[in-house]
Enzyme design. Structure first.
Site, mmCIF file in Angstrom:
data_model
loop_
_atom_site.group_PDB
_atom_site.id
_atom_site.type_symbol
_atom_site.label_atom_id
_atom_site.label_comp_id
_atom_site.label_asym_id
_atom_site.label_seq_id
_atom_site.Cartn_x
_atom_site.Cartn_y
_atom_site.Cartn_z
ATOM 1 N N ASP A 1 0.878 -1.162 0.000
ATOM 2 C CA ASP A 1 0.000 0.000 0.000
ATOM 3 C C ASP A 1 0.921 1.218 0.000
ATOM 4 O O ASP A 1 2.116 1.108 0.320
ATOM 5 C CB ASP A 1 -0.889 -0.033 1.251
ATOM 6 N N ASP B 1 -0.005 5.094 1.108
ATOM 7 C CA ASP B 1 -0.162 5.997 2.251
ATOM 8 C C ASP B 1 -0.220 5.202 3.559
ATOM 9 O O ASP B 1 -1.052 4.319 3.726
ATOM 10 C CB ASP B 1 -1.434 6.836 2.096
#
Length: 191
Positions: free
Chosen positions: A11, A13
């Site tokens: 991922d 953020d």
């Protein structure tokens, strides 16, 4: 692609860069988490192709446009290169939560696209996230879940009963990289 190539899906953020409840909306707001670029370099040296799968609903919400997202990703690539790291691809969902798309995590669309584009099955591929939806998207296609406690990860870790079976939890991406690549392959016995 050689059969011995390993893949890992991160991922963005909260895993690679600092997260914000107000969204990361510009290259200036895109700030790497300490050690994340070096962690990606370590994964690369351990034989991993690193790809990013990220929800970017700020586009659908009108907070930033594709050009700004590209500038944020250019900054990420540049900082990775400075650290000796390489990110093979960035797959993103630009839709909002009400758009009913197939690519917004926790749905598996981004992971299916990664598999199709790279010609690699997702079974057993590590998926690294700071939220439940990151892990759910990956495990729905057979990925092995890893949670980091950066970003929203500390709160996510408290929901032990909701974590996918077999989830391993690490302080940050650097700790996870050290787990997956315990000995730096290019460290020689210098005396």
């Amino acid at each position: 692609m050689p059969n011995n190539t390993k893949l890992i899906v991160l991922d963005r953020d909260g895993v690679i860069n600092e997260d914000s409840d107000e969204y990361v909306k510009s290259p200036d707001e895109w700030i790497p988490i300490a050690g994340s670029m070096e962690a990606i370099a370590r994964l690369n040296r351990g034989g991993y192709r690193v790809v990013v799968a990220t929800n970017q609903s700020g586009i659908a919400r009108g907070m930033f446009d594709l050009e700004t997202l590209s500038a944020m990703h250019k900054k990420m690539h540049d900082l990775a290169n400075e650290a000796g790291a390489h990110i093979d691809g960035i797959f993103f969902c630009p839709h909002g939560p009400d758009d009913k798309c197939h690519c917004r995590k926790p749905k598996p669309g981004l992971f299916e696209e990664i598999s199709a584009r790279l010609g690699m099955p997702m079974e057993g591929v590590p998926v690294v996230g700071d939220s439940l939806r990151d892990l759910q998207a990956g495990t729905s296609v057979g990925c092995k879940p890893f949670l980091v406690k950066t970003g929203k990860g500390k709160k996510t870790a408290e929901k032990k009963d909701e974590l996918p079976a077999g989830t391993l939890v690490f302080a940050d991406l650097a700790a996870l990289a050290a787990h997956l690549v315990p000995a730096d392959p290019f460290a020689n016995n210098r005396k």
